[in-house]
Design a protein around this motif. Structure first.
Motif, PDB file in Angstrom:
ATOM      1  N   ARG A 175       0.675  -1.192   0.074  1.00  0.00           N
ATOM      2  CA  ARG A 175      -0.029  -0.043  -0.103  1.00  0.00           C
ATOM      3  C   ARG A 175       0.892   0.996  -0.060  1.00  0.00           C
ATOM      4  NH1 ARG A 175      -3.561  -0.648   4.631  1.00  0.00           N
ATOM      5  NH2 ARG A 175      -1.848   0.271   5.804  1.00  0.00           N
ATOM      6  N   ARG A 179       0.807   4.190  -2.905  1.00  0.00           N
ATOM      7  CA  ARG A 179       0.304   5.350  -2.598  1.00  0.00           C
ATOM      8  C   ARG A 179       1.476   6.369  -3.191  1.00  0.00           C
ATOM      9  NH1 ARG A 179      -0.249   4.606   2.719  1.00  0.00           N
ATOM     10  NH2 ARG A 179       1.910   5.201   3.290  1.00  0.00           N
ATOM     11  N   SER A 183      -0.084   5.945 -10.986  1.00  0.00           N
ATOM     12  CA  SER A 183      -0.527   4.672 -11.315  1.00  0.00           C
ATOM     13  C   SER A 183       0.034   4.052 -12.693  1.00  0.00           C
ATOM     14  CB  SER A 183      -2.333   4.871 -11.600  1.00  0.00           C
ATOM     15  OG  SER A 183      -2.523   5.688 -12.789  1.00  0.00           O
ATOM     16  N   THR A 189      -1.128  -3.239  -9.995  1.00  0.00           N
ATOM     17  CA  THR A 189      -2.051  -2.665  -9.250  1.00  0.00           C
ATOM     18  C   THR A 189      -3.487  -3.113  -9.913  1.00  0.00           C
ATOM     19  OG1 THR A 189      -2.641  -1.000 -10.919  1.00  0.00           O
ATOM     20  CG2 THR A 189      -0.735  -0.631  -9.367  1.00  0.00           C
ATOM     21  N   GLN A 190      -4.444  -3.127  -9.114  1.00  0.00           N
ATOM     22  CA  GLN A 190      -5.945  -3.471  -9.541  1.00  0.00           C
ATOM     23  C   GLN A 190      -6.384  -2.734 -10.857  1.00  0.00           C
ATOM     24  OE1 GLN A 190      -9.247  -4.166  -6.733  1.00  0.00           O
ATOM     25  NE2 GLN A 190      -9.727  -2.027  -7.167  1.00  0.00           N
ATOM     26  N   ASN A 241      -7.957  -0.488   2.545  1.00  0.00           N
ATOM     27  CA  ASN A 241      -8.383   0.064   1.574  1.00  0.00           C
ATOM     28  C   ASN A 241      -8.344  -0.735   0.253  1.00  0.00           C
ATOM     29  OD1 ASN A 241      -5.655  -0.150   0.925  1.00  0.00           O
ATOM     30  ND2 ASN A 241      -5.106   2.020   0.895  1.00  0.00           N
ATOM     31  N   ASP A 242      -8.694  -0.315  -1.046  1.00  0.00           N
ATOM     32  CA  ASP A 242      -8.529  -1.206  -2.157  1.00  0.00           C
ATOM     33  C   ASP A 242      -7.443  -1.629  -2.387  1.00  0.00           C
ATOM     34  OD1 ASP A 242     -11.337  -0.568  -2.413  1.00  0.00           O
ATOM     35  OD2 ASP A 242     -11.109   1.038  -3.707  1.00  0.00           O
ATOM     36  N   ASP A 243      -6.386  -0.950  -2.374  1.00  0.00           N
ATOM     37  CA  ASP A 243      -4.924  -1.517  -2.576  1.00  0.00           C
ATOM     38  C   ASP A 243      -4.651  -2.617  -1.633  1.00  0.00           C
ATOM     39  OD1 ASP A 243      -4.349   0.578  -4.465  1.00  0.00           O
ATOM     40  OD2 ASP A 243      -3.677   1.839  -2.940  1.00  0.00           O
ATOM     41  N   ALA A 245      -6.668  -4.785  -0.370  1.00  0.00           N
ATOM     42  CA  ALA A 245      -7.630  -5.525  -0.710  1.00  0.00           C
ATOM     43  C   ALA A 245      -7.102  -6.595  -1.793  1.00  0.00           C
ATOM     44  CB  ALA A 245      -9.071  -5.156  -0.936  1.00  0.00           C
ATOM     45  N   PHE A 246      -6.519  -5.592  -2.965  1.00  0.00           N
ATOM     46  CA  PHE A 246      -5.858  -6.307  -3.974  1.00  0.00           C
ATOM     47  C   PHE A 246      -4.833  -7.255  -3.722  1.00  0.00           C
ATOM     48  CE2 PHE A 246      -2.548  -6.039  -7.239  1.00  0.00           C
ATOM     49  CZ  PHE A 246      -3.252  -6.549  -8.345  1.00  0.00           C
ATOM     50  N   ARG A 249      -6.158 -10.554  -2.225  1.00  0.00           N
ATOM     51  CA  ARG A 249      -6.555 -11.434  -3.072  1.00  0.00           C
ATOM     52  C   ARG A 249      -5.430 -12.158  -3.798  1.00  0.00           C
ATOM     53  NH1 ARG A 249      -9.989  -7.144  -4.327  1.00  0.00           N
ATOM     54  NH2 ARG A 249      -8.911  -6.714  -6.517  1.00  0.00           N
TER      55      ARG A 249
END
Length: 291
Positions: A175, A179, A183, A189-190, A241-243, A245-246, A249
């Motif tokens: 993360r 950050r 991107s 990245t997601q 956060n989303d990062d 969570a990625f 997974r």
């Protein structure tokens, strides 16, 4: 109510020209920005920086052994000397170790290296690091900016294409990298897992250079360095956060020390904007708290 702007509202060209905040300002000294952010984040932590000539000192080795044992779950059969071998002995062009202290007691470390390697017949800088903080200190953003200062100074004196490469074994480290990079300049990245083919190929080449046994799994490269996972890695991750969570997974084996290989292009402009953004946000919070 006066609110300071964030760096995300500024243009890089404006910073280069010394223009921002709607008027003329002196040109920003990047080293002052990075130093100020680092001191603002965690003023209670003291640091000692050890250069290459210091890395074989027993003081440095013993401190790294002790910290690693407290922060990571060292696999059975691996000796402390084997653990820190990868931290202080490497073929890097430049090596430095930072030890963080709280009230005289070591609470974390940051090992930094710059390699000069050939990629497609072109010499490029590749930065790597190994870091760990005791759990109660991980909320302080001390490692990022000390490392940013190291990268900035090395790129300044060794210009050319530069990349940061890491094998992230914890969602917090992944993360932090995402950050601090745009991107389009980082993989995976997601949003760009399947689309940024150029960065994916570069990541694979750098894995090969470092002789990593990286397995292509679910679209990412997974490597286990054998040094063990972070203590508490199998605990439930709250408020992620989303990062993060990625990361979870794609790397369910992180509780066993598996890591995701990550590559990021070093862009000084991005680094400065994010450092300035952090400084301004903290100034905002401090201003509101004093009201």
């Amino acid at each position: 109510m006066n609110v300071l702007p964030t760096a995300s509202t500024l243009k890089i060209d404006s910073l280069r020209q010394g223009k921002a905040f709607g008027g003329e300002i002196p040109i920003i000294n990047p080293m002052v920005v990075l130093y100020s952010v680092n001191m603002e984040v965690a003023p209670m932590l003291k640091v000692k920086v050890f250069g290459e000539s210091d890395l074989l000192l027993s003081q440095v080795a013993d401190t790294l052994k002790s910290l690693h044992e407290k922060i990571f779950l060292t696999p059975p059969g691996m000796t402390p000397d084997e653990v820190i071998e990868s931290y202080i002995n490497s073929p890097a062009e430049v090596r430095k170790v930072v030890i963080y202290y709280d009230d005289g007691k070591p609470v974390g470390f940051l090992c930094m290296q710059r390699y000069s390697i050939a990629i497609d017949s072109e010499r490029v800088n590749v930065f790597r690091s190994q870091a760990g903080l005791l759990e109660k200190y991980r909320k302080y953003n001390v490692v990022n900016f000390r490392y940013m200062r190291f990268i900035f100074s090395e790129v300044l004196f060794n210009p050319g294409k530069s990349y940061f490469f890491a094998v992230c074994i914890h969602p917090s480290s992944y993360r932090a990298i995402v950050r601090n990079a745009a991107s389009q300049n980082i993989w995976p990245t997601q949003g760009n897992l399947a689309s940024n083919i150029a960065m994916k190929k570069l990541c694979a080449k750098i894995c090969c250079f470092f002789d990593l046994e990286a397995h292509h799994r679910d679209g990412v490269f997974i490597h286990n360095d054998g040094l063990g996972p972070t203590r508490g890695a199998n605990e439930c991750q709250d408020n992620i956060n989303d990062d993060a969570a990625f990361f979870l997974r794609k790397n369910r084996g992180y509780i066993h020390g598996d890591g995701i290989a990550v590559i990021a292009k070093v862009c000084i402009g991005d680094m400065l904007l994010r450092a300035l953004n952090q400084l301004l946000r903290k100034a905002n919070r401090k201003m509101h708290a004093s009201r």
